[in-house]
Design a protein around this motif. Structure first.
Motif, PDB file in Angstrom:
ATOM      1  N   ASP A  63      -5.733   8.146   2.613  1.00 48.29           N
ATOM      2  CA  ASP A  63      -6.182   6.846   3.107  1.00 48.29           C
ATOM      3  C   ASP A  63      -5.070   6.351   4.024  1.00 48.29           C
ATOM      4  OD1 ASP A  63      -6.836   4.208   3.597  1.00 48.29           O
ATOM      5  OD2 ASP A  63      -7.111   3.664   1.499  1.00 48.29           O
ATOM      6  N   GLY A  65      -4.903   3.617   5.554  1.00 44.59           N
ATOM      7  CA  GLY A  65      -4.762   2.173   5.477  1.00 44.59           C
ATOM      8  C   GLY A  65      -5.843   1.427   6.240  1.00 44.59           C
ATOM      9  N   ALA A  66      -6.051   0.188   5.839  1.00 43.03           N
ATOM     10  CA  ALA A  66      -7.111  -0.637   6.423  1.00 43.03           C
ATOM     11  C   ALA A  66      -6.888  -0.892   7.905  1.00 43.03           C
ATOM     12  CB  ALA A  66      -7.211  -1.954   5.662  1.00 43.03           C
ATOM     13  N   GLU A  67      -5.637  -1.078   8.308  1.00 40.85           N
ATOM     14  CA  GLU A  67      -5.381  -1.361   9.718  1.00 40.85           C
ATOM     15  C   GLU A  67      -5.668  -0.154  10.616  1.00 40.85           C
ATOM     16  OE1 GLU A  67      -2.078  -0.135   7.342  1.00 40.85           O
ATOM     17  OE2 GLU A  67      -3.071  -2.071   7.228  1.00 40.85           O
ATOM     18  N   ARG A  96     -14.582   1.459   5.807  1.00 40.40           N
ATOM     19  CA  ARG A  96     -14.147   1.268   4.428  1.00 40.40           C
ATOM     20  C   ARG A  96     -15.215   0.673   3.515  1.00 40.40           C
ATOM     21  NH1 ARG A  96      -8.947   2.444   4.598  1.00 40.40           N
ATOM     22  NH2 ARG A  96      -8.494   1.753   2.511  1.00 40.40           N
ATOM     23  N   ARG A 150      -7.595   4.214  -3.050  1.00 39.01           N
ATOM     24  CA  ARG A 150      -7.715   3.532  -1.755  1.00 39.01           C
ATOM     25  C   ARG A 150      -6.685   2.413  -1.699  1.00 39.01           C
ATOM     26  NH1 ARG A 150     -13.707   2.837   0.732  1.00 39.01           N
ATOM     27  NH2 ARG A 150     -14.218   5.054   0.797  1.00 39.01           N
ATOM     28  N   LYS A 151      -6.129   2.217  -0.536  1.00 38.13           N
ATOM     29  CA  LYS A 151      -5.085   1.208  -0.390  1.00 38.13           C
ATOM     30  C   LYS A 151      -5.604  -0.216  -0.569  1.00 38.13           C
ATOM     31  CE  LYS A 151      -1.981   4.153   2.064  1.00 38.13           C
ATOM     32  NZ  LYS A 151      -1.156   4.432   3.199  1.00 38.13           N
ATOM     33  N   ASP A 152      -6.907  -0.410  -0.425  1.00 38.70           N
ATOM     34  CA  ASP A 152      -7.470  -1.752  -0.599  1.00 38.70           C
ATOM     35  C   ASP A 152      -8.192  -1.912  -1.940  1.00 38.70           C
ATOM     36  OD1 ASP A 152      -9.554  -0.050  -0.034  1.00 38.70           O
ATOM     37  OD2 ASP A 152     -10.475  -1.317   1.482  1.00 38.70           O
ATOM     38  N   TYR A 153      -7.968  -1.004  -2.872  1.00 39.58           N
ATOM     39  CA  TYR A 153      -8.637  -1.037  -4.175  1.00 39.58           C
ATOM     40  C   TYR A 153      -8.147  -2.231  -4.993  1.00 39.58           C
ATOM     41  CZ  TYR A 153     -10.103   0.459  -8.856  1.00 39.58           C
ATOM     42  OH  TYR A 153     -10.669   0.523 -10.111  1.00 39.58           O
ATOM     43  N   VAL A 154      -9.084  -2.940  -5.581  1.00 42.64           N
ATOM     44  CA  VAL A 154      -8.761  -4.044  -6.479  1.00 42.64           C
ATOM     45  C   VAL A 154      -9.078  -3.577  -7.893  1.00 42.64           C
ATOM     46  CG1 VAL A 154      -9.268  -6.429  -7.096  1.00 42.64           C
ATOM     47  CG2 VAL A 154      -9.308  -5.728  -4.691  1.00 42.64           C
TER      48      VAL A 154
END
Length: 165
Positions: A63, A65-67, A96, A150-154
């Motif tokens: 991953d 990253g989101a950016e 994503r 995933r880097k944006d996983y909560v």
């Protein structure tokens, strides 16, 4: 076969659009392959008598990253008879969304060991592999929501009434 000879073999076999770049600055050089060609590239590298990459030593998901908005897969191939190693990388841009997973062709038909590697990448990162013989979670329960690496996983607060944190 050298890195440049392998590159020439693939360009000769598939044309100029098969290799989208290369990374030569690190400890191990890598060819960046167009995702739609990865299964056929692996098949040629396995079956060509000059390369004979007969062993998939590792397959991992990335991953970025989101950016960056990219997901990728890194393939570490080895030729046991020639004592050679090669790294192949593929990547795609993806928004994503859990409804539209990043997707790559499976190489499980080329290397049987890719079966579980690809399932783990799917389970942890949500990268889907088309034509995989059994694309389902391997580490987490089937009803788990999201993809933990995933880097944006909560992280969930609880699972089936049991507190996680």
């Amino acid at each position: 076969m050298s890195f440049d000879e392998i590159k020439a073999l693939l360009l000769n076999k598939f044309g100029a659009d098969v290799i989208v770049g290369e990374e030569t600055g690190g400890l191990q050089s890598a060819l960046l392959i167009a995702p739609e060609h990865i299964a056929n590239v692996c098949l040629v590298l396995r079956d060509d008598p000059g390369t004979y990459f007969d062993f998939l030593s590792n397959l991992s998901g990335v991953d970025y990253g989101a950016e960056d908005g990219r997901f990728g897969v890194v393939y570490h191939l080895a030729s046991i008879p020639y004592n050679a190693q090669l790294v192949l990388k593929v990547s795609v841009v993806n928004e994503r969304s859990l409804d539209n997973l990043p997707t790559f062709p499976s190489i499980a038909a080329v290397y049987k060991s890719a079966d579980w590697h690809e399932r783990e990448v799917y389970d942890m990162l949500g990268i889907f592999f088309t034509n995989h013989p059994d694309m389902r979670r391997i580490l987490l329960p089937d009803d788990w929501e999201g993809f933990p690496l995933r880097k944006d996983y909560v992280e969930a607060e609880e699972y089936k009434g049991i507190k996680i944190k």
